[in-house]
Design a protein around this motif. Structure first.
Motif, short mmCIF file in Angstrom:
data_model
loop_
_atom_site.label_atom_id
_atom_site.label_comp_id
_atom_site.label_asym_id
_atom_site.label_seq_id
_atom_site.Cartn_x
_atom_site.Cartn_y
_atom_site.Cartn_z
N ALA A 176 0.84 -1.20 0.00
CA ALA A 176 0.00 0.00 0.00
C ALA A 176 0.87 1.25 0.00
CB ALA A 176 -0.93 0.00 1.21
N ILE A 177 1.99 1.22 0.72
CA ILE A 177 2.89 2.38 0.75
C ILE A 177 3.56 2.56 -0.61
CG2 ILE A 177 4.96 3.35 1.81
CD1 ILE A 177 4.12 1.91 4.41
N LYS A 178 4.00 1.46 -1.22
CA LYS A 178 4.61 1.54 -2.56
C LYS A 178 3.63 2.16 -3.55
CE LYS A 178 7.66 -2.47 -2.25
NZ LYS A 178 7.92 -3.82 -2.78
N GLN A 179 2.38 1.70 -3.49
CA GLN A 179 1.38 2.24 -4.40
C GLN A 179 1.13 3.72 -4.13
OE1 GLN A 179 -2.29 0.11 -5.78
NE2 GLN A 179 -3.26 1.59 -4.42
N THR B 163 -6.42 16.81 -1.63
CA THR B 163 -6.03 17.98 -0.84
C THR B 163 -4.83 18.65 -1.50
OG1 THR B 163 -4.42 16.84 0.56
CG2 THR B 163 -6.73 16.77 1.27
N ASN B 164 -4.47 19.83 -1.02
CA ASN B 164 -3.31 20.55 -1.56
C ASN B 164 -2.00 19.86 -1.24
OD1 ASN B 164 -4.92 22.49 -2.68
ND2 ASN B 164 -4.70 23.92 -0.98
N GLN B 165 -1.99 18.91 -0.31
CA GLN B 165 -0.77 18.19 0.03
C GLN B 165 -0.51 17.04 -0.92
OE1 GLN B 165 -1.61 17.09 4.11
NE2 GLN B 165 -0.14 18.60 4.82
N TYR B 166 -1.54 16.53 -1.58
CA TYR B 166 -1.39 15.33 -2.40
C TYR B 166 -0.91 15.66 -3.80
CZ TYR B 166 -2.27 10.74 -4.32
OH TYR B 166 -2.11 9.52 -4.91
N TYR C 177 4.61 13.94 3.77
CA TYR C 177 3.52 14.33 4.67
C TYR C 177 2.75 13.12 5.20
CZ TYR C 177 -0.26 13.44 1.36
OH TYR C 177 -1.15 12.82 0.54
N ASP C 178 2.85 11.97 4.51
CA ASP C 178 2.16 10.76 4.96
C ASP C 178 2.84 10.25 6.23
OD1 ASP C 178 1.57 7.86 5.17
OD2 ASP C 178 0.47 8.22 3.32
N ASP C 179 2.06 9.97 7.26
CA ASP C 179 2.65 9.58 8.55
C ASP C 179 3.28 8.19 8.54
OD1 ASP C 179 0.29 8.17 8.40
OD2 ASP C 179 -0.43 8.75 10.39
N ARG C 180 3.11 7.42 7.49
CA ARG C 180 3.77 6.12 7.37
C ARG C 180 5.20 6.27 6.88
NH1 ARG C 180 -0.43 3.47 3.39
NH2 ARG C 180 -0.09 5.53 2.51
N THR D 47 9.98 3.62 5.90
CA THR D 47 8.59 3.64 6.35
C THR D 47 8.48 3.00 7.73
OG1 THR D 47 7.93 1.48 5.50
CG2 THR D 47 7.94 3.31 3.93
N VAL D 48 7.31 3.06 8.30
CA VAL D 48 7.06 2.42 9.58
C VAL D 48 7.15 0.90 9.47
CG1 VAL D 48 5.69 4.30 10.54
CG2 VAL D 48 4.56 2.49 9.25
#
Length: 141
Positions: free
Chosen positions: A49-52, A69-72, A103-106, A130-131
């Motif tokens: 999911a993170i790779k995608q 959102t403006n972050q994506y 910005y993604d918390d993972r 990543t986590v």
């Protein structure tokens, strides 16, 4: 018992000095998107999911689609067709990639960038901590 019928929340304990902190980690389950055919083919979770997410975020132009959102998304597309010296491109590409996905918390860190050119194409290879571990990604700019 979780309120969501999808999945239970995972609780991880970490120790910092003498205090114990409990952090709730939400599942990253999402749809599996086939980039070649444009079809949705089931669900994925964890590293896949993170790779995608990284691939999709870097291939989506920022600010173009109101659903995001403006972050994506990324601003890598803005470099195409510009008369910019190679040295500046080599400095900007890592910054734009890190800005698009960090910005993604993972995602904990983005590092070890390698920029290469093949004909008119520019490729960036990098590592994403990543986590769930470290992955290596490549993107064509």
């Amino acid at each position: 018992m979780a309120l969501s019928p999808i999945a239970e929340l995972i609780t991880r304990e970490t120790e910092a000095d003498t205090m114990t902190t409990i952090k709730t980690v939400y599942p990253s389950k999402t749809y599996k998107f086939d980039f070649d055919t444009g079809e949705i083919k089931g669900n994925i979770d964890g590293m896949e999911a993170i790779k995608q997410f990284v691939r999709k975020a870097l291939s989506t132009p920022r600010f173009r689609y109101l659903i995001y959102t403006n972050q994506y998304g990324s601003e890598l597309e803005d470099l195409i067709g510009q008369n910019i010296p190679d040295e500046l491109v080599d400095a900007e590409v890592p910054r734009l990639i890190e800005e698009a996905i960090s910005y993604d918390d993972r995602i904990l860190a983005v590092s070890n960038f390698s920029i290469s050119r093949k004909g008119d194409a520019l490729y960036a290879t990098f590592e994403v901590d990543t986590v769930d571990g470290t992955i290596e990604q490549e993107v064509k700019v």
